[in-house]
Design an enzyme around this catalytic site. Structure first.
Site, short mmCIF file in Angstrom:
data_model
loop_
_atom_site.label_atom_id
_atom_site.label_comp_id
_atom_site.label_asym_id
_atom_site.label_seq_id
_atom_site.Cartn_x
_atom_site.Cartn_y
_atom_site.Cartn_z
NE ARG A 178 -5.28 -0.58 -3.61
CZ ARG A 178 -4.93 -0.11 -4.81
NH1 ARG A 178 -4.44 -0.91 -5.74
NH2 ARG A 178 -5.09 1.16 -5.09
CE1 TYR B 47 0.40 -9.28 -4.21
CE2 TYR B 47 -0.27 -9.94 -6.42
CZ TYR B 47 -0.32 -9.04 -5.36
OH TYR B 47 -1.09 -7.90 -5.47
CG ASP C 147 -7.38 5.50 -10.52
OD1 ASP C 147 -6.39 5.25 -11.23
OD2 ASP C 147 -7.91 4.66 -9.77
#
Length: 417
Positions: A106, A214, A291
């Site tokens: 991120r 991952y 969001d």
């Protein structure tokens, strides 16, 4: 000081994506970030083709590739016995949709967007806490915590889950799912991480819990996420999600999953929230984004992607409508297409989370149906991974749900007591 054309409140992934999308259309954009520095909290993030398509349009996909990992497969396994349930061939998926499935840290995605905004000339400001929004005769105004006010023709509120601007449109609160996430990233050079296949994105789904792993940063890191229902959160207690709850939630899972729990950061954990969908995002010259408009649960990995899509759609409608029809037409076009798509994502994310966390007979029925799915059947993701719609007519139809009760009874025989 000249007022900008657009103020974007919030310097997260959604806010920076919108700022870049609008600046590349010739607008003067100012980003107001409440923190003292731009940054992003968290670990890995998955970028499906509906996002990498936009990064390609922005000229950023090659950089994103260099920062992330392009996995070969996405695999779902049962968390109790470790057996494979279904998979997506991500190389074939790239051929189908024209763009790759990418996993990235991120903070790397955020930093890439921040650099792009800097190159494009976005006015980036920190320590700017917005406490109020209002429309004006000529645009919109935001008031900051220190009492100052700033104005622009348009204000984009990308101010997150606890959005102040959302209160202009609806009196609601975040919805707690009572699920808690632990995260951890570990170097792949040694230990358990050295033995994990980083060509795969894997989710183990279990009774009231799941575990994802991952690779990140070109395979240098293993990202792992453990999510579970917290009994204390469900009961409304304050000390929810503690490490003892983490260990208890995964006690029934297979050795691989339990083996990843020591790698979780045990000094911090996150409660999982979303909000009920709302179908109006625009109040005069103020528009919600990301969001602030549509926080989802994480189960179909579309939260940040939806925010990036929001900004891209705004930019495209600026190009289509602003010169001839003005901002009302731009915001009307944005309002016409994005809320319905994001409603689908938010509600599907909730349903997918319920499916992941089944127990008993329902878990066995789910597993039978997932095993029957063909690897190259894209019926459940075509509505999601195709081109981002700019008009309501472009929004593809949803998939047809398959009832658990349709699982063949003979296939369930091996599970009978």
């Amino acid at each position: 000081m000249t007022d900008p054309d657009v103020i974007v409140v919030g310097g997260g992934i959604g806010g920076l994506g919108a700022a870049y999308a609008l600046t590349r259309r010739g607008l003067a954009v100012r980003v107001l970030e409440r923190a003292s520095a731009f940054g992003e909290v968290g670990a890995g993030i998955q970028l499906a083709p509906n996002c990498t398509r936009i990064l390609d349009d922005y000229g950023l996909l090659d950089e994103a590739r260099s920062l992330g990992v392009l996995p070969d497969a996405m695999i779902m396994r049962d968390a109790v016995d470790g057996a494979e349930l279904t998979r997506l061939d991500l190389r074939d998926l790239e051929r189908r949709y024209g763009f790759p499935y990418l996993v990235i840290h991120r903070s790397d995605l955020h930093a890439m967007l921040l650099r792009a905004c800097g190159r494009a000339g976005v006015d980036l400001r920190t320590s700017q806490q917005v406490t109020a929004y209002e429309n004006t005769p000529d645009g919109a105004r935001v008031t900051l915590a220190d009492g100052r006010a700033e104005e622009a023709r348009i204000v984009i509120a990308a101010d997150g889950l606890h959005s102040v601007a959302r209160r202009l449109l609806v009196d609601d609160e975040p919805v707690s799912s009572a699920y808690v996430a632990y995260r951890g990233t570990t170097p792949t050079a040694s230990g358990r991480a050295a033995d994990v296949d980083l060509s795969e994105v894997v989710v183990h789904v279990g009774p009231r819990c799941h575990f994802v792993h991952y690779g990140l940063r070109g395979g240098e890191l293993l990202n792992q996420v453990a999510v579970f229902e917290s009994p204390k959160a469900r009961a409304g207690e304050e000390d929810w999600g503690t490490p003892d709850e983490l260990d208890a939630a995964f006690a029934r899972t297979c050795g691989f999953v339990r083996g990843g729990l020591p790698d979780m950061w045990r000094d911090r954990w996150w409660r999982m929230y979303d909000r009920d969908p709302i179908m109006t995002w625009v109040d005069g010259n103020i528009a919600l984004l990301g969001d602030a408009a549509h926080p989802p649960l994480q189960y179909i990995a579309q939260g940040a992607i939806m925010a990036i899509e929001d900004g891209w759609v705004l930019g495209e409608h600026v190009a289509r409508h602003l010169a001839e029809e003005g901002w009302p037409a731009v915001l009307a076009a944005y309002q016409a297409v994005r809320p319905e798509h994001c409603r689908r994502v938010v509600t599907t994310s909730r349903a997918w989370g319920e499916l992941w966390h089944l127990d008993g007979l329902a878990r066995k029925q789910r597993n039978v149906l997932l095993r029957e799915r063909d690897t190259y059947d894209y019926a459940f993701v075509d509505w999601l991974y195709g081109p981002t719609a700019l008009d309501p007519a472009d929004e593809p139809p949803m998939f047809t749900p398959i009832p658990l009760s349709s699982a063949k009874t003979d296939a369930l025989a091996p599970f009978a007591p």
